[in-house]
Design a protein around this motif. Structure first.
Motif, PDB file in Angstrom:
ATOM      1  N   GLN A 172     -59.220 -32.766 -62.261  1.00 49.30           N
ATOM      2  CA  GLN A 172     -58.875 -34.115 -61.292  1.00 49.30           C
ATOM      3  C   GLN A 172     -59.729 -35.127 -61.920  1.00 49.30           C
ATOM      4  O   GLN A 172     -59.093 -36.217 -62.103  1.00 49.30           O
ATOM      5  N   SER A 205     -52.541 -26.086 -56.621  1.00 48.26           N
ATOM      6  CA  SER A 205     -51.595 -27.054 -56.727  1.00 48.26           C
ATOM      7  C   SER A 205     -51.992 -28.452 -56.890  1.00 48.26           C
ATOM      8  O   SER A 205     -51.432 -29.400 -57.540  1.00 48.26           O
ATOM      9  N   LYS A 206     -53.391 -28.583 -56.306  1.00 46.95           N
ATOM     10  CA  LYS A 206     -54.150 -29.911 -57.116  1.00 46.95           C
ATOM     11  C   LYS A 206     -54.305 -29.720 -58.307  1.00 46.95           C
ATOM     12  O   LYS A 206     -54.469 -30.723 -58.873  1.00 46.95           O
ATOM     13  N   CYS A 209     -51.307 -30.599 -60.392  1.00 49.97           N
ATOM     14  CA  CYS A 209     -50.983 -31.787 -60.072  1.00 49.97           C
ATOM     15  C   CYS A 209     -51.930 -33.049 -60.840  1.00 49.97           C
ATOM     16  O   CYS A 209     -51.897 -34.373 -60.439  1.00 49.97           O
ATOM     17  N   SER A 210     -52.854 -32.636 -61.310  1.00 54.51           N
ATOM     18  CA  SER A 210     -54.083 -33.346 -61.843  1.00 54.51           C
ATOM     19  C   SER A 210     -53.972 -34.043 -63.233  1.00 54.51           C
ATOM     20  O   SER A 210     -52.745 -33.582 -63.577  1.00 54.51           O
ATOM     21  N   PRO A 213     -53.523 -31.068 -66.225  1.00 55.76           N
ATOM     22  CA  PRO A 213     -53.497 -29.591 -65.762  1.00 55.76           C
ATOM     23  C   PRO A 213     -53.988 -28.559 -66.812  1.00 55.76           C
ATOM     24  O   PRO A 213     -54.298 -27.534 -66.434  1.00 55.76           O
ATOM     25  N   ALA A 262     -46.202 -38.165 -64.352  1.00 55.94           N
ATOM     26  CA  ALA A 262     -46.209 -38.352 -63.215  1.00 55.94           C
ATOM     27  C   ALA A 262     -45.581 -39.398 -62.796  1.00 55.94           C
ATOM     28  O   ALA A 262     -45.422 -39.961 -61.347  1.00 55.94           O
ATOM     29  N   GLU A 267     -45.153 -36.757 -54.928  1.00 55.94           N
ATOM     30  CA  GLU A 267     -45.826 -35.467 -55.102  1.00 55.94           C
ATOM     31  C   GLU A 267     -45.046 -34.289 -55.141  1.00 55.94           C
ATOM     32  O   GLU A 267     -45.457 -33.387 -55.758  1.00 55.94           O
ATOM     33  N   GLU A 268     -44.326 -34.156 -54.310  1.00 57.43           N
ATOM     34  CA  GLU A 268     -43.357 -32.935 -54.207  1.00 57.43           C
ATOM     35  C   GLU A 268     -42.656 -32.792 -55.567  1.00 57.43           C
ATOM     36  O   GLU A 268     -42.689 -31.570 -56.064  1.00 57.43           O
ATOM     37  N   LEU A 270     -43.600 -33.973 -58.476  1.00 60.62           N
ATOM     38  CA  LEU A 270     -44.352 -33.613 -59.520  1.00 60.62           C
ATOM     39  C   LEU A 270     -44.952 -32.090 -59.414  1.00 60.62           C
ATOM     40  O   LEU A 270     -44.734 -31.250 -60.457  1.00 60.62           O
ATOM     41  N   LEU A 271     -45.047 -31.699 -58.445  1.00 60.94           N
ATOM     42  CA  LEU A 271     -45.471 -30.345 -58.070  1.00 60.94           C
ATOM     43  C   LEU A 271     -44.250 -29.433 -58.700  1.00 60.94           C
ATOM     44  O   LEU A 271     -44.436 -28.465 -59.222  1.00 60.94           O
ATOM     45  N   ARG A 274     -43.886 -29.583 -62.474  1.00 63.10           N
ATOM     46  CA  ARG A 274     -45.005 -28.802 -63.123  1.00 63.10           C
ATOM     47  C   ARG A 274     -45.134 -27.337 -63.103  1.00 63.10           C
ATOM     48  O   ARG A 274     -45.236 -26.676 -64.063  1.00 63.10           O
TER      49      ARG A 274
END
Length: 458
Positions: A172, A205-206, A209-210, A213, A262, A267-268, A270-271, A274
């Motif tokens: 991150q 997940s974090k 989404c960094s 990654p 991104a 957020e959803e 992107l997740l 990825r």
């Protein structure tokens, strides 16, 4: 004293504590993010007030974890939450996640000593603005370094999830991990067996989404912590690909995840994109074949990849909607449009993929191509396909069963029984309409249904 840059509602909460004769320190991520210039969504206050005293000061607070000294205050604006926790030290973590006991103390330095990383073990006195940094967290921020507080092995033995948090912060914040801390991550990875799938999923997940990654993915593989998340990824390391690829399968997957921008994504989405990038070729390790002349192939790897993706995502307890969308993209990512596709072929492609998944499928293909070639490439064929799709959509041509001019009631009225036979007939009618849209009238479709089911020609 009003401290510059502190949210007014946070300051008011601190003043409530201070006026009652207690200490109030801003701690944790909010302090770290102040030095990094990052936005903060939630705040943590550490205090020498006991949980019962805090609840009396904030009667509408949520008793989130009173046993461990924590209550949660939701300010009037509801823009963020404030967790207020009594200074404490902890002992024994027999479950590898939670302390068996906590002892409330009156010293902020003792409280900071129990935290995971130096960059999270800093505090600001909200009464006078004094900065407290007993473990040189600010110096580690300047050095862009994730380093455990004290003995890293002891920190990770206390809480196995910290091994993943170290990697997540590195991804991150685009930091490196202190060598001793990184060694301890690998040494203590078995503590992840004590952690719930949901907590592992949330950390992963974090990472995904960094900003970069692949940094996290390579650290997960290097430390073997990936064994407790997606062990199937290890099968992809050093699996060779044809010469047009720059990477082995694992590094191609990591590069594909990086290539999913991104920008303009929720957020959803992107997740999902990825995760689809991570899994799209994971089945290549199980389908790799080398011919007598040395050619490498991965026949129908997308189907194996879909199976692996579904198993892994279910294991990590992702929501069904996320699993289905990821697996759908993985299954269909190998489309190979050519200008000689007939209009019917384009319609069948749309029927298989679905209009709602089309934009994400093209985004996945772009990321896959960037990972393969090393840079964005011109896409005249995709542009042509998009143009043809736009015309089909504009013309309102049927692409799904709900677009047909007849339905199950119409077929039942002419004697076709409900169930599998009716479902098969509707599919045949859709196939006919995809081939020739002019057939999508009630008269035409009922005539076709009678012909096929009753062998009657009118």
């Amino acid at each position: 004293m009003r401290i510059p840059g502190i949210e007014p509602e946070l300051q008011r909460a601190a003043e409530t504590i201070i006026r009652a004769g207690f200490k109030a320190f801003l701690v944790g991520g909010a302090v770290r993010d102040r030095f990094l210039g990052r936005m903060t969504s939630d705040y943590d206050i550490a205090t020498d007030a006991t949980p019962d005293q805090c609840l009396r000061l904030f009667p509408h607070a949520i008793p989130t974890g009173v046993k461990h000294g924590t209550i949660t205050v939701i300010p009037r604006s509801r823009r963020f939450k404030i967790e207020i926790t009594t200074f404490r030290i902890e002992s024994d973590y027999r479950d590898g996640r939670h302390p068996d006991s906590v002892t409330f103390v009156d010293d902020i330095t003792q409280d900071l000593s129990r935290r995971d990383f130096t960059i999270n073990a800093m505090a600001i006195n909200l009464e006078n603005g004094t900065f407290v940094d007993p473990f040189d967290g600010r110096a580690d921020i300047a050095a862009r370094l994730v380093r455990a507080v004290g003995n890293p092995t002891a920190r990770f033995q206390e809480d196995g999830l910290r091994t993943l948090r170290a990697i997540r912060f590195a991804a991150q914040l685009e930091f490196s991990i202190d060598p001793a801390t990184l060694d301890a991550v690998a040494e203590c990875r078995d503590r992840l067996a004590c952690i719930s799938s949901e907590r592992i999923r949330d950390e992963f997940s974090k990472m995904i989404c960094s900003p970069v990654p692949s940094r996290a993915l390579r650290l997960l593989v290097d430390t073997q912590t990936i064994l407790y998340i997606i062990p199937e990824l290890l099968e992809c390391v050093d699996v060779r690909q044809p010469e047009r690829h720059r990477h082995d399968v694992f590094n191609h997957l990591a590069a594909t995840v990086d290539a999913v921008s991104a920008e303009n994504l929720s957020e959803e989405r992107l997740l999902i994109l990825r995760l689809a990038g991570l899994f799209h070729d994971i089945g290549k390790s199980r389908t790799a074949r080398i011919s007598e002349n040395g050619e490498i192939s991965f026949h129908r790897h997308e189907l194996v990849s879909e199976t692996i993706a579904r198993e892994a995502l279910v294991r990590l307890k992702y929501p069904n909607a996320v699993i289905d969308r990821v697996c759908h993209l993985v299954r269909h990512h190998m489309f190979n449009y050519q200008p000689d596709w007939s209009d019917a072929a384009v319609r069948r492609f749309l029927a298989r993929v679905g209009l709602d998944a089309l934009e994400d499928l093209f985004a996945l293909r772009l990321a896959d191509t960037i990972a393969t070639m090393g840079a964005p490439v011109s896409w005249p064929l995709i542009a042509e396909l998009k143009s043809r799709i736009e015309k089909i959509v504009k013309d309102g041509e049927a692409l799904s069963l709900r677009d047909l001019a007849v339905n199950g009631h119409d077929l039942a009225a002419i004697g076709i029984p409900k169930g599998r036979e009716m479902g098969a007939m509707l599919s045949e009618l859709l196939d006919a309409v995809l081939e020739d849209p002019s057939l999508n009238t009630r008269e035409h479709l009922l005539r076709i249904a009678k012909s096929k089911y009753f062998h009657v020609n009118e």
